[in-house]
Write a protein that holds these residues in place. Structure first.
Motif, PDB file in Angstrom:
ATOM      1  N   PRO A   1       0.908  -1.157   0.019  1.00 29.30           N
ATOM      2  CA  PRO A   1       0.091  -0.037   0.098  1.00 29.30           C
ATOM      3  C   PRO A   1       0.677   1.104  -0.019  1.00 29.30           C
TER       4      PRO A   1
ATOM      5  N   THR B   1       1.992   1.768  -3.820  1.00 26.44           N
ATOM      6  CA  THR B   1       0.759   2.161  -4.738  1.00 26.44           C
ATOM      7  C   THR B   1       0.502   3.679  -4.135  1.00 26.44           C
ATOM      8  N   GLU B   2       0.340   4.018  -3.181  1.00 25.68           N
ATOM      9  CA  GLU B   2       0.106   5.401  -2.788  1.00 25.68           C
ATOM     10  C   GLU B   2       0.980   6.362  -3.196  1.00 25.68           C
TER      11      GLU B   2
ATOM     12  N   PRO C   1       1.577   5.060  -7.930  1.00 29.83           N
ATOM     13  CA  PRO C   1       0.566   3.993  -8.600  1.00 29.83           C
ATOM     14  C   PRO C   1       1.096   3.172  -9.628  1.00 29.83           C
TER      15      PRO C   1
ATOM     16  N   TRP D   1       1.230  -0.877  -9.089  1.00 32.18           N
ATOM     17  CA  TRP D   1       0.503  -1.761  -9.734  1.00 32.18           C
ATOM     18  C   TRP D   1       1.287  -2.784 -10.498  1.00 32.18           C
TER      19      TRP D   1
ATOM     20  N   THR E   1      -5.083  -3.598  -1.111  1.00 24.07           N
ATOM     21  CA  THR E   1      -4.685  -2.564  -1.824  1.00 24.07           C
ATOM     22  C   THR E   1      -5.367  -1.980  -2.789  1.00 24.07           C
TER      23      THR E   1
ATOM     24  N   TYR F   1      -9.282  -0.708  -3.001  1.00 21.78           N
ATOM     25  CA  TYR F   1      -9.444   0.729  -2.925  1.00 21.78           C
ATOM     26  C   TYR F   1      -8.793   1.669  -4.003  1.00 21.78           C
ATOM     27  N   ALA F   2      -8.221   1.075  -4.851  1.00 19.72           N
ATOM     28  CA  ALA F   2      -7.288   2.086  -5.582  1.00 19.72           C
ATOM     29  C   ALA F   2      -7.790   1.888  -7.182  1.00 19.72           C
ATOM     30  N   ARG F   3      -7.744   2.983  -7.557  1.00 22.12           N
ATOM     31  CA  ARG F   3      -8.317   3.005  -9.067  1.00 22.12           C
ATOM     32  C   ARG F   3      -7.175   2.565 -10.158  1.00 22.12           C
TER      33      ARG F   3
END
Length: 734
Positions: A301, A304-305, A308, A312, A379, A382-384
């Motif tokens: 996380p 990714t924060e 991104p 991914w 993770t 809640y991620a696009r």
């Protein structure tokens, strides 16, 4: 300290300036901790320790001693300050402690990265131990922040220096970085990082090259499990004893590999089974696997924060590497005779300890996969995604499409599928008992939840199960299937059950139902058997209301002819199937009642005639069960009849209730008692309002019969059913 250094201090310095020492490591550790704590200006001694040749080449014991020395020095310094006499103008303990820590950290400047890393880690652990007294909580800044900064910088330097490709053969021969038989520098660093990074503030961890860190972390995990090839010698090690048991004996003349080993290729060719397993379980990395997996789970996380795109891509890479390891393990397992063993008694006594070791390693690898996969799924939930266009299922010569929610979920399910023969040891992913693996179920259902958001990907996944599921193709074939195949089939069916609401009837008819068919009457493997029935019932529940009834028409050569839908075609078959599975050893009584009641309800919702068929099929079966040996089955079907009452429309209730009255009249003792109690419960709790009115009038008409059973008083008093808890557990699968 006095103006002139003590004799012990001088001896310590002389030993630190030499590449070897006659003093035991524990003595050196105690001396370093003592003298660091006794001086208010520890910078020179810290610098001497950091630059000492005594700790090169690296070894786990040496570095661990350094960590302990710096950690203990923090405790000893605080104790020394507490014991000092203080005056009116003496500064407080906390400011002096802060100054001392700052001076220790200054001594790290210019030192070798690994030594600085473990030294700063030791200081950080000491501050963590005393955070309540010193106010050095994570994120508090001050000297703790300085220790964390030094640790992060040192780790980044280690990854840069030792992560690049090197001439390993020359270096190992003429300039080794680690002692013989020790882990490589990166693996040692990852091992110690599992102790330090959990205490580092998250914002500082983001300063690290997290993609590189996760790559090295995965390499360390792969090294621990030999990239999944630790069972490479299993097929050739299996033999059959004269008594018919499986023996796990290594071939003569093979050499046990040292750890760390060079690569899976050499391992697969030369390592005997016992040696390969011993190299895994006795390594320092194996015992640290939970910490390594936990550290990786924390980083996903954060990466990714902060980035991104890299996050991914890294998650996709990690899942792919886990899937590759799982594939290697499954391939070796499938080729061995051990894959066909259902009972531990079929393994020779002298080989059972080795078999236990195999399962311990497999379960540890599964645990690692679950921890990392759960973090990835949490993770991405809640991620696009990086791109909202394109499909992960299309293949072309264009650059690969970025990973999506569904592609990561699919990879997770494929990886778990490879571990299905291990998962079955925990009762499978659908186990309802308290002994089940809760984390495994969480990952399994999380992956399916993520996948279910993509209908196209879900349908594609289901359509590929027959080719990847080793489907037996017939009931006889299903009974002959080995445990590995059955475990994979059970896993596939559990996946399908959750995705049924998303699938078209065409997909269900041509891909799902053929997957279930071989297992509907084969109770030899309960997990697969129950899963197959669950899928069929899920199909009825999801599609019966949307399925047109027999008034559906199709133009065939210009004429309109009635064409039965899929549900209409399957209901008669499945009704007969359930009736045949009412014998001992097949569906339990609660499962049969739930299944037949659900079938009748779904069939009636699709077409009233189908609900009537289910009732008629059940009623026509009961008269043929008059023999004494058929008594248990007869009672089981009578209870199933009672369970159909809430599913029947008002027009069919008279026939059903008349049959129930006949059953009560014919039954004796406890069976009669149970029938009356269950009729009362169904009428009061499950029957609709309009139908309930009719049922109550029927009850009044039959009061003499029902009260004559001796059960009416108990029912009226609302006495609890002692078997209700077990019943709920037994039907939870269906």
């Amino acid at each position: 300290m006095a103006a002139h250094p003590s004799r012990e201090y001088t001896i310590l310095l002389s030993h630190l300036h030499k590449p070897t020492s006659t003093l035991p490591l524990l003595t050196l550790q105690s001396l370093i901790a003592h003298f660091l704590a006794q001086t208010p200006t520890p910078t020179p001694l810290t610098a001497t320790v950091i630059s000492s040749p005594l700790f090169r080449p690296f070894a786990h014991a040496k570095l661990a001693a350094l960590i302990t020395a710096f950690r203990h020095s923090v405790h000893l310094r605080l104790k020394a300050l507490d014991d000092e006499e203080t005056g009116l103008f003496t500064r407080g303990v906390r400011p002096r402690m802060v100054e001392w820590v700052r001076n220790v950290v200054k001594g790290f400047k210019g030192g070798q990265g690994v030594i600085r890393f473990v030294g700063a880690g030791g200081i950080l652990l000491g501050l963590e131990d005393l955070k309540e007294k010193l106010g050095t909580n994570p994120g508090s800044g001050g000297v703790r922040a300085k220790a964390e900064d030094e640790l992060v910088i040192a780790l980044a330097e280690i990854m840069e220096v030792y992560g690049a490709p090197r001439d390993s053969s020359w270096e190992k021969e003429f300039h080794p970085e680690t002692e013989h038989g020790e882990l490589d520098v990166l693996s040692l660093s990852m091992l110690f990082a599992t102790q330090f990074l959990p205490h580092v503030f998250s914002e500082r961890i983001k300063a690290l090259p997290l993609t590189v860190l996760l790559s090295h972390l995965m390499t360390t995990i792969e090294t621990t499990f030999a990239s999944g090839t630790f069972l490479g010698a299993l097929p050739s090690s299996c033999s059959t004893t004269p008594s018919g048991q499986i023996s796990l004996k290594a071939a003569v003349g093979q050499k046990q590999p040292s750890f760390p080993y060079d690569g899976p290729g050499a391992w697969r060719q030369s390592a005997p089974l016992a040696g390969a397993l011993s190299a895994v379980t006795k390594s320092q990395l194996f015992s640290a696997i939970p910490s390594l997996a936990s550290m990786g789970a924390r980083i996903f996380p954060l990466l990714t924060e902060s980035n991104p795109r890299e996050g991914w891509s890294t998650m996709e890479s990690v899942i792919s590497r886990l899937e590759k390891m799982a594939g290697s393990v499954e391939d070796d397992w499938a080729q061995s005779a051990l894959a066909s063993v259902d009972d531990e008694n079929n393994i020779a006594p002298e080989s059972r300890e080795l078999a236990t070791t195999i399962w311990a390693i497999l379960k540890t690898l599964l645990f690692t996969t679950i921890m990392l996969s759960q973090s990835i799924l949490s993770t991405v939930t809640y991620a696009r995604p990086l791109s909202s266009t394109g499909s992960s299922l299309k293949f072309s010569l264009s650059p690969p499409l970025p990973p999506t929610h569904s592609s990561l979920a699919l990879s997770t399910l494929r990886t778990l599928s490879r571990f299905s023969f291990v998962i079955t040891k925990f009762g499978g992913v659908t186990s309802t008992s308290g002994a089940g693996f809760a984390e495994l179920k969480r990952v399994f259902y999380s992956a399916l939840d993520v996948l279910s958001a993509d209908v196209e990907a879900s349908a594609h996944f289901v359509k590929t199960l027959r080719t990847h599921g080793a489907d037996a193709g017939s009931s006889a074939g299903a009974r002959r299937a080995d445990p590995l195949t059955r475990a994979r089939q059970a896993f596939n069916l559990a996946c399908v059950e959750q995705l049924v609401p998303l699938l078209s009837l065409e997909t269900i008819e041509h891909h799902v139902f053929p997957l279930c068919l071989p297992h509907l009457d084969d109770a030899s493997h309960r997990e697969t058997y129950e899963s197959a029935h669950s899928v069929v019932l899920a199909t009825f529940a999801a599609h019966a209301l949307a399925q047109p009834d027999s008034t559906t028409v199709a133009e065939v050569q210009g004429a309109e002819l009635p064409r039965p839908g899929f549900v209409e075609k399957v209901v008669p078959f499945y009704a007969r199937c359930l009736l045949e599975n009412s014998t001992d050893g097949k569906l339990s009584t609660p499962q049969l009642r739930l299944a037949y009641g659900a079938l009748t309800s779904s069939a009636g919702a699709s077409a009233p005639a189908l609900g009537q068929y289910c009732l008629s099929a059940l009623l026509s079966t009961l008269p043929g069960l008059s023999a004494p040996e058929d008594a248990p089955r007869r009672h089981r079907l009578r209870l199933a009849l009672v369970s159909t009452l809430p599913a029947l429309p008002l027009v069919l209730l008279p026939d059903a209730l008349d049959a129930v009255a006949d059953a009560v009249r014919d039954a004796n003792g406890e069976e009669r008692h149970e029938l009356v109690r269950e009729v009362f419960r169904e009428v009061m709790e499950n029957v609709g309002d309009r139908e309930k009115e009719y049922c109550m009038r029927w009850w009044e008409e039959k009061r003499e019969l029902l009260e004559g059973s001796g059960a009416a008083a108990i029912v009226a008093s609302g006495a609890p059913d002692k078997g209700k808890g077990k019943e709920r557990e037994s039907v939870a699968r269906l």
